[in-house]
Scaffold this active site. Structure first.
Site, PDB file in Angstrom:
ATOM      1  N   SER A 314       0.833  -1.192   0.000  1.00 31.63           N
ATOM      2  CA  SER A 314       0.000   0.000   0.000  1.00 31.63           C
ATOM      3  C   SER A 314       0.877   1.254   0.000  1.00 31.63           C
ATOM      4  CB  SER A 314      -0.956  -0.038   1.194  1.00 31.63           C
ATOM      5  OG  SER A 314      -1.904   0.994   1.123  1.00 31.63           O
ATOM      6  N   ASP A 366      -8.864  -4.465  -6.368  1.00 33.55           N
ATOM      7  CA  ASP A 366      -8.268  -3.567  -5.379  1.00 33.55           C
ATOM      8  C   ASP A 366      -8.367  -2.109  -5.827  1.00 33.55           C
ATOM      9  OD1 ASP A 366      -6.792  -2.302  -3.461  1.00 33.55           O
ATOM     10  OD2 ASP A 366      -5.007  -3.546  -3.687  1.00 33.55           O
TER      11      ASP A 366
END
Length: 540
Positions: A314, A366
């Site tokens: 991330s 995602d």
């Protein structure tokens, strides 16, 4: 879509937001009416006691009052079902119905108070009737709440809720720390920074199975633009690994939200060296720690033949990619693996440059690898166009969305847009009720619509080459990945140029879900080494 105007002010509730709360109240009222009618019919012959006339009158008036309220609530639900999101015209009578419904609260409260007072006097009648009266008073107070506190719909247009955040609160790829049994350890963790009781480091040791001697430096120091990271020796892969933590704190969120672009000073000749400001600042902080504090020199003095690998998830993935770019001059063999990196990270030139030594891994739908300021602007435009052109009532869309989230299926089976001939009228902003009713007013059909204005943020790209882990076949909903099958293939960044809306857009960003998917892909390839390839696009 526009909020209703009641008592001289505009509320956050729209006139089509009352279908579900109204149906819930209607269900309770009907049950209550049936129970009261049954109570009266079964025990009306037992009301010849002192005070029985009062109780009989109370039940009769209650039945009539309930019937009137049920009729009004039914009308509210039926009217709320009319029209579409952007066409509140068929629901113009909603305000009158709500005024009537609110007016009925007064006799309802008065009658409930009288019932409570009569019962409190100790009327000597059939015990079942008295208990029934008490129950009606209690139920009435419980039904006031859903009638008064109508919840807002996701489509409501409150100005205070129109905000978006770029970033996602994620944990490092390790379980929560163990606050117990962390004190009083005999080993002095000289390489650990910012872990007062060594609980987080104990968690990492337990998760990775590594030894304390394998860790060169562990930093849990966490501020805006300053991310926690570890430097560890991976003897199996003969690598010095720098792992950067993803978003886990409010400080990390602020780093995520610093989404403006910043020029990087690099010793490479590229047309433009621009990156996400917050992530670039975080990568620069780690770079200074690794180089100026001699952390990498210490690591390679222990294992000089090892290669340098930078990883992260991330926010940490974006920082890891930028860190690898900064370190490549001194360490030409550096490699970076970015798990679920943000899309809005690198300029076009840096994106092309990073393909030689950075690999990004993206799972399914995602949202973070598709998230950038430009893509958020695009999503806003698409949402406004869909809402403005929707030809289905809101309650049907919500019901179908719940069905799709729980049971799966194709969202394309439920079209919500008009034909292509009306697409040209969708550039008008949704400013208020009149704008929605006059779909193509001259003031809003011009070419200078805010929806068509260019964004002030440049287009940024994800780092390196991209491996996309796609779900192959059905699986459970809401991230139940135990039965999910995945296949890995090389993908182009253009495949992630739009934000996809789906039930797994957040679930697929979780590090544990990514880890399980990778384990499943590796296990399937080991078990199927003799399977024929599926084309050059698959990951070798």
């Amino acid at each position: 879509m526009p909020g209703m105007v009641l008592f001289g002010r505009r509320w956050s509730l729209a006139s089509d937001d009352l279908v579900f709360p109204g149906s819930f109240e209607l269900f309770l009222r009907v049950l209550w009416w049936i129970a009261s009618l049954t109570l009266y019919l079964m025990h009306r012959r037992k009301l010849d006691c002192p005070g029985g006339v009062l109780l009989s009158t109370y039940l009769i008036v209650l039945l009539v009052l309930l019937a009137v309220i049920i009729g009004i609530v039914l009308a509210i639900v039926c009217v709320s079902m009319r029209g579409t999101i952007c066409n509140p015209g068929p629901r113009k009578s909603m305000s009158k119905l709500l005024y009537i419904r609110l007016a009925l609260f007064l006799p309802e409260m008065v009658w409930a108070s009288l019932g409570a007072a009569w019962v409190a006097k100790g009327i000597q009648c059939d015990r079942t009737v008295v208990i029934g009266i008490i129950a009606t008073v209690i139920v009435r107070t419980q039904t006031w709440c859903p009638a008064i506190l109508q919840p807002a719909s996701p489509f409501s247009t409150s100005n205070r809720t129109r905000s978006a955040t770029a970033g996602s609160l994620q944990r490092w790829n390790s379980p929560p720390s163990f606050p117990c049994s962390c004190r009083g350890r005999d080993i002095e963790y000289d390489a650990v920074e910012g872990d007062e009781h060594h609980c987080h480091f104990a968690s990492i040791l337990k998760t990775t199975g590594l030894q304390y001697r394998d860790f060169i430096h562990v930093s849990f120091h966490d501020k805006v633009y300053e991310l926690p990271f570890i430097v560890v020796l991976d003897h199996r892969k003969e690598s010095v690994v720098v792992a950067v933590r993803g978003t886990m704190s409010l400080q990390d969120v602020l780093t995520d939200l610093s989404a403006e672009s910043e020029n990087l000073e690099l010793d490479i000749e590229l047309q433009d060296c621009v990156a996400h400001k917050g992530i670039a600042q975080a990568a620069r902080y780690i770079y200074r720690r690794l180089v100026n504090d001699g952390i990498l020199s210490q690591a390679f003095s222990v294992a000089p033949e090892y290669r340098l690998v930078v990883v992260g998830h991330s926010l940490g993935a974006g920082a890891a990619a930028l860190l690898a770019i900064m370190l490549r001059g001194a360490y030409p063999q550096v490699r970076a693996y970015a798990f679920s990196p943000p899309r809005g990270l690198l300029s076009k030139s840096l994106y092309e440059y990073s393909k030689d030594f950075v690999v990004s891994l993206i799972l399914g739908m995602d949202v973070i690898p598709r998230l950038s300021v430009a893509n958020m602007e695009d999503l806003k435009r698409r949402i406004l166009r869909v809402i403005a052109n929707c030809n289905k009532p809101k309650y049907k869309i919500l019901l179908h969305g719940c069905w799709y989230s729980v049971f799966g299926g194709s969202p394309d089976n439920f079209p919500t847009e008009l034909d292509e001939g009306n697409q040209g009228a969708l550039t008008q902003p949704l400013l208020g009720e009149q704008t929605l009713l006059t779909r193509c007013s001259p003031g809003y059909c011009s070419g200078d619509s805010p929806l068509d204005s260019p964004t002030k943020y440049p287009t940024l790209y994800p780092p390196g080459r991209i491996i996309h882990l796609e779900e192959d076949g059905g699986s459970g909903r809401f991230g139940c990945c135990s039965a999910a099958l995945y296949r890995a293939r090389w993908a182009h960044e253009t495949e992630f140029s739009k934000i996809l809306i789906g039930p797994k857009m957040l679930i697929d960003h979780m590090p544990d879900v990514m880890s399980r998917a990778l384990d499943r892909v590796v296990a399937d390839r080991i078990a199927c080494v003799s399977c024929p390839g599926q084309g050059g696009s698959n990951v070798p």
